[in-house]
Design a protein around this motif. Sequence first.
Motif, mmCIF file in Angstrom:
data_model
loop_
_atom_site.group_PDB
_atom_site.id
_atom_site.type_symbol
_atom_site.label_atom_id
_atom_site.label_comp_id
_atom_site.label_asym_id
_atom_site.label_seq_id
_atom_site.Cartn_x
_atom_site.Cartn_y
_atom_site.Cartn_z
ATOM 1 N N LEU A 1 0.831 -1.205 0.000
ATOM 2 C CA LEU A 1 0.000 0.000 0.000
ATOM 3 C C LEU A 1 0.864 1.252 0.000
ATOM 4 O O LEU A 1 0.676 2.159 -0.819
ATOM 5 N N THR B 1 3.028 1.497 -3.275
ATOM 6 C CA THR B 1 2.214 1.859 -4.427
ATOM 7 C C THR B 1 1.815 3.334 -4.366
ATOM 8 O O THR B 1 1.794 4.023 -5.388
ATOM 9 N N THR B 2 1.528 3.824 -3.177
ATOM 10 C CA THR B 2 1.124 5.216 -3.004
ATOM 11 C C THR B 2 2.261 6.174 -3.352
ATOM 12 O O THR B 2 2.045 7.201 -3.977
ATOM 13 N N VAL C 1 -3.578 11.512 -0.082
ATOM 14 C CA VAL C 1 -3.490 10.055 0.091
ATOM 15 C C VAL C 1 -4.884 9.450 0.238
ATOM 16 O O VAL C 1 -5.197 8.436 -0.387
ATOM 17 N N TYR D 1 -6.503 9.468 -3.095
ATOM 18 C CA TYR D 1 -5.885 8.460 -3.971
ATOM 19 C C TYR D 1 -6.433 7.071 -3.664
ATOM 20 O O TYR D 1 -6.810 6.332 -4.573
ATOM 21 N N TRP D 2 -6.469 6.707 -2.377
ATOM 22 C CA TRP D 2 -6.941 5.381 -1.979
ATOM 23 C C TRP D 2 -8.434 5.191 -2.218
ATOM 24 O O TRP D 2 -8.888 4.078 -2.462
ATOM 25 N N SER D 3 -9.203 6.281 -2.116
ATOM 26 C CA SER D 3 -10.653 6.129 -2.222
ATOM 27 C C SER D 3 -11.199 6.454 -3.611
ATOM 28 O O SER D 3 -11.933 5.650 -4.179
ATOM 29 N N THR E 1 -8.132 5.092 -6.896
ATOM 30 C CA THR E 1 -7.974 3.635 -7.023
ATOM 31 C C THR E 1 -9.238 2.870 -6.655
ATOM 32 O O THR E 1 -9.366 1.705 -7.005
ATOM 33 N N TRP F 1 -10.001 1.712 -3.782
ATOM 34 C CA TRP F 1 -9.664 0.607 -2.886
ATOM 35 C C TRP F 1 -10.520 0.597 -1.630
ATOM 36 O O TRP F 1 -10.688 -0.442 -0.992
ATOM 37 N N ALA G 1 -10.188 5.381 4.397
ATOM 38 C CA ALA G 1 -8.840 5.849 4.074
ATOM 39 C C ALA G 1 -8.301 6.765 5.176
ATOM 40 O O ALA G 1 -7.148 6.628 5.593
ATOM 41 N N PRO H 1 -5.354 -3.764 -2.157
ATOM 42 C CA PRO H 1 -5.309 -4.245 -0.776
ATOM 43 C C PRO H 1 -6.418 -5.238 -0.454
ATOM 44 O O PRO H 1 -7.534 -5.118 -0.937
#
Length: 106
Positions: free
Chosen positions: A11, A14-15, A29, A32-34, A37, A39, A45, A82
Amino acid sequence: MEIIENEILQLISTTWINSPKSQLSAKFVARYWSIDTQWMNYSEAEILISKLIEQKWINESDKLLSPNLKIDLESITFGWAPKNIIHDKIPRNGKNSSDSKIIKTS
């Protein structure tokens, strides 16, 4: 290495893949994660970021985040996403930050 630690390494790596030594805002961040991507949702997040800071996987300074490990760009798994365990209890990062390595699991 436990599966959860490998997930955390993937994680974070990749970030920060495009800028391993840069500092990123927590909002970037989480977005990006939500959103980028997809994820997790935004609130998941934000919670995960807090847990990773608390457990010393991510450093926070002046509201900016940076990884507390050496990013190994060659070990990042293409197409990785993830697993749900990433939201479980996050272990403390007790390793030397330069010794952290991603283990191929698939």
